[in-house]
Write a protein that holds these residues in place. Structure first.
Motif, short mmCIF file in Angstrom:
data_model
loop_
_atom_site.label_atom_id
_atom_site.label_comp_id
_atom_site.label_asym_id
_atom_site.label_seq_id
_atom_site.Cartn_x
_atom_site.Cartn_y
_atom_site.Cartn_z
N GLY A 36 0.76 -1.33 -0.08
CA GLY A 36 0.12 -0.17 0.12
C GLY A 36 0.80 1.26 -0.10
N GLU A 37 0.57 2.15 -1.00
CA GLU A 37 1.21 3.46 -0.92
C GLU A 37 1.04 4.32 0.39
OE1 GLU A 37 0.80 5.82 -4.50
OE2 GLU A 37 0.33 4.06 -5.75
N GLY A 62 4.10 1.34 -4.39
CA GLY A 62 2.83 0.61 -4.83
C GLY A 62 3.19 -0.95 -4.68
N GLY A 63 4.52 -1.44 -4.55
CA GLY A 63 4.67 -2.67 -4.39
C GLY A 63 6.07 -2.87 -3.88
N ASP A 80 11.45 -0.78 -2.68
CA ASP A 80 10.31 -0.43 -3.16
C ASP A 80 10.11 -0.11 -4.47
OD1 ASP A 80 8.56 0.83 -0.82
OD2 ASP A 80 10.45 1.71 -0.18
N THR A 81 9.22 -1.04 -5.10
CA THR A 81 8.96 -1.05 -6.51
C THR A 81 7.61 -0.85 -6.86
OG1 THR A 81 8.44 -3.41 -6.53
CG2 THR A 81 10.98 -2.75 -6.44
N PRO A 82 7.30 -0.69 -8.33
CA PRO A 82 5.90 -0.89 -8.53
C PRO A 82 5.31 -2.30 -8.19
CG PRO A 82 7.19 0.13 -10.49
CD PRO A 82 8.15 -0.49 -9.18
N LYS A 83 3.83 -2.38 -8.20
CA LYS A 83 3.54 -3.81 -8.06
C LYS A 83 3.80 -4.60 -9.04
CE LYS A 83 -0.93 -4.20 -8.80
NZ LYS A 83 -2.20 -4.21 -8.91
N ALA A 103 0.89 4.66 -16.33
CA ALA A 103 2.32 5.03 -16.30
C ALA A 103 2.89 4.45 -15.05
CB ALA A 103 2.67 6.41 -16.34
N VAL A 104 3.94 3.70 -14.85
CA VAL A 104 4.35 3.18 -13.72
C VAL A 104 5.97 3.97 -13.17
CG1 VAL A 104 5.61 1.06 -12.89
CG2 VAL A 104 3.56 1.11 -14.51
#
Length: 209
Positions: A36-37, A62-63, A80-83, A103-104
């Motif tokens: 969770g952000e 978000g991931g 910390d990465t994108p989902k 966009a990611v």
């Protein structure tokens, strides 16, 4: 374990996120999923002495992607990465992938946008160092239509991405992938176009992107 039920060697808490993917390579586990952000969490594993093996995460993208000791569950590193729905490794590198229409953001300096027209879904693939989690590259993969990732698997030649697409074709590196279902001809040709087609493609382990 026999009639006594399951016996846990160790249990690790991975923040307040969810686990979408885990793969075992040698002495380590590589885990990926959403976080969770705005969350501030750590991956912790208390041992019998009460000591903590911890890695800090913020959830800002978000991931997460994490490397865990297989023997005791302690965190080696976490990023910390994108989902990401899937992550695989050959012990030298880690590839993580997802799909979406927005966009990611990978970090403050790197945001990747989909290739598809009108915000269609694309795959997003990123490569990291297995030693310390350092990001090496990230890219969107897709054509003008929708590309959705179904799975990643590690092969002896590199990671294989499997998914489906309704673009006529799209490229990954020097390979152009044609959707054989896209332009089927029949009585109502307009109703038969844009069919989904499955694809499977192997990524190079050494290419810069």
């Amino acid at each position: 374990s026999g009639s006594d039920g399951p016996v846990f060697t160790w249990v690790t808490q991975l923040g307040c996120g969810e686990g979408y993917s885990v793969t075992v390579v040698g002495d380590f586990l590589y885990n990926a999923g959403p976080l969770g952000e705005g969350a501030t969490d750590v991956i912790t594993q208390p041992d019998l002495s009460g000591a903590q093996g911890a890695c800090a995460l913020t959830g800002k993208n978000g991931g997460y992607l994490a490397k865990i000791n297989k023997a005791d569950g302690k965190c080696v590193w976490a990023k910390d990465t994108p989902k990401n729905r899937r992550a695989v490794s050959d012990g030298t590198s880690v590839w993580a992938a997802n799909y979406g229409k927005d966009a990611v953001t990978y970090d403050a300096a790197h945001t990747v946008t989909p290739n598809g027209a009108n915000s269609q879904e694309d795959m997003f693939v990123a490569k990291y160092s297995a030693a310390d989690g350092t990001a090496q590259w990230a890219t969107a993969v897709g054509g003008v239509g929708r590309e959705e990732l179904y799975d990643l698997a590690m092969t002896s030649n590199g990671p294989m991405a499997v998914g489906y697409s309704d673009s006529a074709s799209f490229t990954m590196g020097d390979i152009e992938i044609h959707n054989l279902q896209h332009d089927l001809h029949g009585k109502e040709e307009h109703e038969l176009a844009n069919h989904w087609g499955m694809f499977a493609v192997v990524l190079s382990t050494t290419d810069a992107t």
